[in-house]
Motif scaffolding. Structure first.
Motif, PDB file in Angstrom:
ATOM      1  N   TYR A 773       0.703  -1.102   0.053  1.00  0.00           N
ATOM      2  CA  TYR A 773      -0.021   0.063  -0.104  1.00  0.00           C
ATOM      3  C   TYR A 773       0.836   1.249   0.050  1.00  0.00           C
ATOM      4  O   TYR A 773       0.681   2.249  -0.743  1.00  0.00           O
ATOM      5  CB  TYR A 773      -0.854   0.025   1.255  1.00  0.00           C
ATOM      6  CG  TYR A 773      -1.972  -0.951   1.179  1.00  0.00           C
ATOM      7  CD1 TYR A 773      -2.492  -1.390   0.113  1.00  0.00           C
ATOM      8  CD2 TYR A 773      -2.632  -1.329   2.586  1.00  0.00           C
ATOM      9  CE1 TYR A 773      -3.377  -2.440   0.370  1.00  0.00           C
ATOM     10  CE2 TYR A 773      -3.616  -2.111   2.556  1.00  0.00           C
ATOM     11  CZ  TYR A 773      -4.066  -2.933   1.223  1.00  0.00           C
ATOM     12  OH  TYR A 773      -5.142  -3.709   1.342  1.00  0.00           O
ATOM     13  N   TRP A 774       1.914   1.080   0.861  1.00  0.00           N
ATOM     14  CA  TRP A 774       2.925   2.246   1.032  1.00  0.00           C
ATOM     15  C   TRP A 774       3.584   2.451  -0.274  1.00  0.00           C
ATOM     16  O   TRP A 774       3.509   3.755  -0.743  1.00  0.00           O
ATOM     17  CB  TRP A 774       3.860   2.126   1.839  1.00  0.00           C
ATOM     18  CG  TRP A 774       4.704   3.166   2.449  1.00  0.00           C
ATOM     19  CD1 TRP A 774       4.583   4.162   2.900  1.00  0.00           C
ATOM     20  CD2 TRP A 774       6.245   3.066   2.066  1.00  0.00           C
ATOM     21  NE1 TRP A 774       5.663   4.992   3.191  1.00  0.00           N
ATOM     22  CE2 TRP A 774       6.876   4.518   2.670  1.00  0.00           C
ATOM     23  CE3 TRP A 774       7.050   2.040   1.647  1.00  0.00           C
ATOM     24  CZ2 TRP A 774       8.218   4.589   2.688  1.00  0.00           C
ATOM     25  CZ3 TRP A 774       8.616   2.340   1.655  1.00  0.00           C
ATOM     26  CH2 TRP A 774       9.077   3.523   2.205  1.00  0.00           C
ATOM     27  N   PHE A 775       4.016   1.530  -1.073  1.00  0.00           N
ATOM     28  CA  PHE A 775       4.689   1.790  -2.395  1.00  0.00           C
ATOM     29  C   PHE A 775       3.621   2.393  -3.346  1.00  0.00           C
ATOM     30  O   PHE A 775       4.008   3.460  -4.103  1.00  0.00           O
ATOM     31  CB  PHE A 775       5.104   0.363  -2.880  1.00  0.00           C
ATOM     32  CG  PHE A 775       6.325  -0.286  -2.338  1.00  0.00           C
ATOM     33  CD1 PHE A 775       7.396   0.598  -1.691  1.00  0.00           C
ATOM     34  CD2 PHE A 775       6.298  -1.621  -2.154  1.00  0.00           C
ATOM     35  CE1 PHE A 775       8.603   0.038  -1.399  1.00  0.00           C
ATOM     36  CE2 PHE A 775       7.558  -2.168  -1.743  1.00  0.00           C
ATOM     37  CZ  PHE A 775       8.579  -1.258  -1.266  1.00  0.00           C
ATOM     38  N   TRP A 776       2.477   1.847  -3.446  1.00  0.00           N
ATOM     39  CA  TRP A 776       1.602   2.330  -4.451  1.00  0.00           C
ATOM     40  C   TRP A 776       1.262   3.713  -3.963  1.00  0.00           C
ATOM     41  O   TRP A 776       1.165   4.666  -4.957  1.00  0.00           O
ATOM     42  CB  TRP A 776       0.150   1.672  -4.034  1.00  0.00           C
ATOM     43  CG  TRP A 776      -0.066   0.356  -5.027  1.00  0.00           C
ATOM     44  CD1 TRP A 776       0.256  -0.931  -4.610  1.00  0.00           C
ATOM     45  CD2 TRP A 776      -0.264   0.314  -6.638  1.00  0.00           C
ATOM     46  NE1 TRP A 776       0.233  -1.696  -6.068  1.00  0.00           N
ATOM     47  CE2 TRP A 776      -0.191  -0.967  -6.958  1.00  0.00           C
ATOM     48  CE3 TRP A 776      -0.710   1.310  -7.461  1.00  0.00           C
ATOM     49  CZ2 TRP A 776      -0.387  -1.338  -8.188  1.00  0.00           C
ATOM     50  CZ3 TRP A 776      -0.926   1.039  -8.632  1.00  0.00           C
ATOM     51  CH2 TRP A 776      -0.580  -0.288  -9.226  1.00  0.00           C
ATOM     52  N   ASP A 777       1.026   4.093  -2.586  1.00  0.00           N
ATOM     53  CA  ASP A 777       0.800   5.501  -2.262  1.00  0.00           C
ATOM     54  C   ASP A 777       2.001   6.392  -2.930  1.00  0.00           C
ATOM     55  O   ASP A 777       1.622   7.667  -3.369  1.00  0.00           O
ATOM     56  CB  ASP A 777       0.342   5.621  -0.978  1.00  0.00           C
ATOM     57  CG  ASP A 777      -0.851   5.104  -0.493  1.00  0.00           C
ATOM     58  OD1 ASP A 777      -1.718   4.794  -1.424  1.00  0.00           O
ATOM     59  OD2 ASP A 777      -1.143   4.651   0.655  1.00  0.00           O
ATOM     60  N   LEU A 778       3.069   6.060  -2.652  1.00  0.00           N
ATOM     61  CA  LEU A 778       4.275   6.990  -2.837  1.00  0.00           C
ATOM     62  C   LEU A 778       4.271   7.165  -4.491  1.00  0.00           C
ATOM     63  O   LEU A 778       4.726   8.068  -4.846  1.00  0.00           O
ATOM     64  CB  LEU A 778       5.460   6.397  -2.356  1.00  0.00           C
ATOM     65  CG  LEU A 778       5.725   6.487  -0.954  1.00  0.00           C
ATOM     66  CD1 LEU A 778       7.182   5.861  -0.483  1.00  0.00           C
ATOM     67  CD2 LEU A 778       5.458   7.857  -0.171  1.00  0.00           C
TER      68      LEU A 778
END
Ligand SMILES: Cc1cc2nc3c(=O)[nH]c(=O)nc-3n(C[C@H](O)[C@H](O)[C@H](O)COP(=O)(O)OP(=O)(O)OC[C@H]3O[C@@H](n4cnc5c(N)ncnc54)[C@H](O)[C@@H]3O)c2cc1C
Length: 894
Positions: A773-778
């Motif tokens: 999720y973090w990767f996608w958000d960044l």
């Protein structure tokens, strides 16, 4: 103890009625003795039934000249009682058989064990009585035994293998078997002696027989690697370690791979120069320690054929320099198996013995034995008249003594021999489904003969007695492995067997020494420490894989498979779990990059390739770095444009360096690893556009890069797999470059997070759901996510290059990778899939750490070569070690 005394005590239990007992143990060797001691202490009534006339097992029977242990005796001892340890002092580094036998007698006396041992009693059959929930054992001597639990401590190397040669009965001279050597002195002086067999026993006996005999003729079918024992007093450095921290030393042994406390070697062979390797080897040769030379030279020696060959060559050199006659030296030099795949031997003057004028070596590969006659042995070339024949032909190992009790009838009258017709099936090497309350100590499927057996025996005995105690306390009367647990163990055993080179040798480890025996690696190759932790985990998970029943308690059955991960993946994940790392996303993007760089620095260095060149290529906003890996073979080579992993946020050429090197070597192609820009500094669609631009530039500059002009290939792992997939779509839509094939390893393909793999693998497998999720958000805002440049599954798929899509079972990205492959296939694209069982997201890029990833990478390379129109190369490394070997069973794929 004199035999007369044994008989007097044994007679106390003589009666014609069935002896009723809680636990019957078969065998009074290292295992049976400790079992009896523990069972008594736990309050069970127990009897040991032993065919021999005294205790000792292996050390009772194997009295041949030169018989010794080959694990240092300070390690090859009981450790359960510190007082016992201080009460006994070994006289030598490798004790002789008489001393070890004295030690076992001393143990039997110290704990007053003989009074519950029925010597001279062979168990001939065993039947499970379903109604009584007890075993009935039949013996060749006196009363039967009825017991609740039946424990076979019958030994891995206790059933001698019968000679396979015609005419033994016709021979008029003396015949001896090393495994059944007489108690009375055997006089060989002045006699013509033949020794058949050059395994451990033969190699120990030959130098001493040669010293006595008028002439010794050695008949050798398969040469073995032998190493000098340099026997003497126990080495001061090892003793100091033990005495400095007794408990710590023993505990380290229990958690080690081989049962002897040596650290795990981390330096790989290609990090050492020839001179450094030779120095390490000479030190090991001078040390005279089997486990040291098997484990301490370089990390890849036991798992990779190339690393192994470097060591085997050095040993071969020693054989050549010791044995004067070149033809004899050549015959003594093993070439048909990797070093360590067959049990190497420890010797004293073995090779030098062949320089004696009274010793002749007969190479049975060149002149097989035709028959044994009344006066000696004839081969198909000549005859040898001898007075004595010594058979050192080994054992029907691991299963021989168990199957010799026949029948062992379990539930429903099923016979163990039938159940094992195609090879032993066990759960943990301890139990067999369908045979309640039957345990085996160091049975097939446990580390056993691949370990210091004293350590393995204690672990098994402790585990079994603790379980019996717990069962009694809970009111259970019967315990039985489930079919599912046993099948899972067989899978895990097969996976483990891919870790080492043992499967590549015809040996008694695989049953190859016994005609007609089912073939397969019988001991557990995953190591003593990992095995111990698995046994503990079974208990921790409520006796996973066992059904427990009792008269007044509800049945308990927590069914399942104890290890679903590949064995090395399990080790990596356990190690990570022990580090108790905070979530990667909690470091922030730069902190996460720094952490990953530090983490990667601890991995083995990548393997050498022909050339590595760092350069830059232009993009819309300035130069991008790249690293080019060129094969050592003459070019020009096809080019693969490679995109590293790291969630569009992390990673660089260094992070995927071992993978690129490995794939460059396997494919014989140039790999250009592209340093595309990262989020959050450069958000969507920068990575995708950089990737496409790089592929275009590389294709246009193939000649300059030393590559083959024409279509390129693309490859990538994780977010890099995403960029590779997107590059193929953009190249199709934007007029090039031409792409011959795409390799997508665990690719991100879609922005939907509700596929089962996202929920099945939320945590625990390094790439967590929240990290994704973090990767996608960044990288991208929700509004952009349906764009095929980040969710290629949503793009048009027709007209794309052929694909090879790799997915891993324990990976949140598994199902979207499979969905992409399926969608490509539905769009008419040639696509192959590797769905890797037991692997996690990083399995294939952790080269030389996750050894079971090798076969998967070999398949990827084969696919890439197909895409590039190149002929297939023989598989590398440990896959091609033995000519004529069938293609590997692929541990990675179902
Ligand atoms: C020459 C030699 C050297 C070895 N050196 C080492 C070493 O250095 N390090 C190491 O770790 N291991 C070594 N081993 C392996 C060795 O077998 C084990 O270390 C250990 O001794 C096994 O103990 P055990 O009690 O499990 O079995 P064993 O010692 O084999 O004892 C089994 C006993 O069961 C009895 N038995 C079997 N079937 C029946 C039956 N049906 N009825 C009644 N009795 C039965 C046998 O008579 C035997 O006495 C060596 C083996 C050999 C042959």
């Amino acid at each position: 103890m004199p035999d007369g005394m044994v008989a007097a005590r044994a007679s106390e239990s003589t009666n014609s009625e069935t002896q009723q007992i809680d636990v019957a143990v078969v065998g009074a060797g290292f295992a049976g003795l400790y079992l009896l001691h523990r069972l008594r202490k736990a309050g069970f009534s127990a009897v040991v039934l032993e065919e021999a006339d005294d205790v000792g097992g292996t050390w009772y029977w194997n009295r041949y000249p030169g018989a010794r242990c080959d694990i240092q005796t300070i390690d090859y001892s009981y450790t359960f009682d510190p007082e016992l340890e201080s009460a006994w002092k070994w006289s030598e580094k490798y004790a002789t058989q008489p001393e070890i036998l004295r030690y076992l007698g001393f143990v039997a006396d110290r704990y007053d064990l003989r009074r519950d041992i029925r010597f001279g009693t062979k168990v001939t059959a065993a039947t499970w009585d379903e109604g009584a929930q007890r075993w009935l054992l039949t013996t060749d001597n006196r009363a039967k035994v009825s017991c609740r639990h039946y424990i076979m401590a019958t030994g891995c190397l206790s059933a001698p293998k019968p000679p396979e040669i015609e005419g033994v009965k016709d021979f008029k001279g003396e015949v001896y078997f090393t495994s059944r050597w007489p108690h009375a002195e055997v006089k060989l002086a002045g006699k013509r002696v033949a020794v058949i067999g050059t395994g451990s026993s033969g190699i120990q006996a030959i130098p001493l027989i040669a010293e006595q005999a008028a002439h010794l003729t050695v008949f050798q079918r398969t040469p073995n690697f032998a190493l000098p024992a340099h026997n003497g007093p126990a080495p001061a450095d090892r003793l100091a370690l033990l005495e400095g921290d007794h408990a710590g030393y023993r505990e380290q042994a229990r958690w080690s791979l081989g049962g002897v406390p040596w650290p795990q070697q981390t330096v790989v062979s290609w990090q050492l120069s020839d001179a450094e390797r030779r120095e390490r080897f000479e030190k090991a040769w001078a040390t005279g320690d089997l486990i040291y030379i098997l484990t301490q030279l370089w990390a890849d020696q036991a798992v990779d054929a190339d690393g192994n060959a470097l060591l085997a060559d050095l040993i071969r050199e020693k054989i050549r320099s010791t044995v004067h006659d070149p033809e004899t030296a050549a015959a003594l030099t093993p070439h048909d198996h990797p070093f360590g795949a067959k049990r190497p031997c420890l010797d004293t003057n073995y090779y030098a013995t062949y320089n004696r004028p009274n010793v002749t070596l007969v190479n049975l590969r060149q002149e097989p034995i035709k028959a044994i006659t009344s006066s000696g042995i004839t081969t198909d070339k000549r005859g040898f008249d001898v007075d004595v024949i010594v058979f050192a032909t080994g054992f029907d190992a691991m299963t021989g003594a168990i199957r010799a009790v026949h029948p062992i009838k379990g539930r429903g009258g099923k016979s163990l021999s039938d159940v094992w017709a195609h090879g032993p099936q066990t759960y943990l090497g301890l139990t067999v489904a369908g045979f309640p309350n039957l345990f085996m100590i160091t049975g097939p499927g446990s580390p056993s003969v691949l370990s210091n057996m004293a350590v393995s025996i204690e672990q098994h005995v402790d585990w079994v007695v603790d379980r019996l105690t717990a069962m009694r306390e809970a009111g259970f009367a019967a315990i039985e492995a489930t079919d599912a647990a046993q099948a899972g163990w067989a899978r895990h055993m097969a996976d483990c067997s891919m870790l080492t080179l043992h499967r590549l040798a015809n040996t008694w480890y695989t049953g190859a020494n016994v005609p007609g025996k089912a073939q397969g690696v019988m001991p557990y190759t995953g190591g003593v420490g990992p095995y111990r932790s698995i046994c503990n985990e079974v208990v921790g998970q409520g006796m996973l894989g066992f059904r427990l029943t009792g008269p007044n308690v509800p049945e308990q059955c927590n069914d399942g498979e104890i290890v679903r991960l590949q064995p090395d993946v399990r080790l990596v994940l356990n190690m990570l779990a022990e580090m108790k790392l905070p979530p990667l996303e909690s470091f922030g993007s730069q902190g996460a990059r720094d952490f990953v760089a530090q983490f990667n620095a601890a991995r083995p260095a990548g393997r050498p390739v022909g050339e590595v060149v760092d350069g830059t290529l232009p993009s819309t906003d300035g130069p991008l770095p790249y690293r080019l890996y060129r094969p050592a073979t003459p070019g020009p080579h096809p080019i693969v444009v490679y995109f590293h992993g790291g969630g569009w946020v992390l990673g660089d050429a260094q992070s995927d360096d071992p993978f690129c090197r490995d794939m460059c070597r396997r494919t014989g192609m140039i790999f250009v690893s592209v340093g595309y820009r990262h989020a959050p500094e450069h958000r969507f669609p920068t990575a995708a556009e950089d990737g496409y631009a790089a592929a275009r530039w590389i294709a246009e500059h193939a000649t300059e890069l030393g590559g083959k002009v024409g279509p390129v290939l693309v490859a990538g792992w994780s977010a890099g797999g995403n960029i590779a997939a997107v590059t193929c779509q953009l190249a199709r839509d934007r007029g090039g470059p031409q792409i011959a094939g795409q390799l997508l390893v665990c690719p991100v393909t879609d922005c939907t997070f509700d596929r089962p793999s996202y929920n099945d693998n939320v945590t625990g497998y390094f790439l967590t759901r929240s990290l994704m999720y973090w990767f996608w958000d960044l990288y991208s805002s929700p509004a952009d996510r349906a764009d095929p440049r980040v969710s290629p599954l949503r793009g048009k798929l027709a007209g794309l290059p052929p694909a090879y899509v790799v997915t891993c079972e324990f990976d949140p990205l598994r199902d979207e990778g499979i969905a992409y492959a399926d969608a490509l296939a539905a769009a008419g694209i040639a696509v192959e899939q590797l769905q890797a069982r037991g692997h996690f997201h990083s399995s294939f890029t952790m080269v030389d750490v996750v050894i079971t990833g090798v076969s998967g990478r070999a398949r990827m390379a084969e696919a890439m070569r197909r895409f590039a129109g190149l002929p297939q190369e023989p598989r590398q490394g440990h896959e091609s070690v033995r000519q004529g070997l069938p293609r590997e069973v692929d541990a990675a794929a179902n």
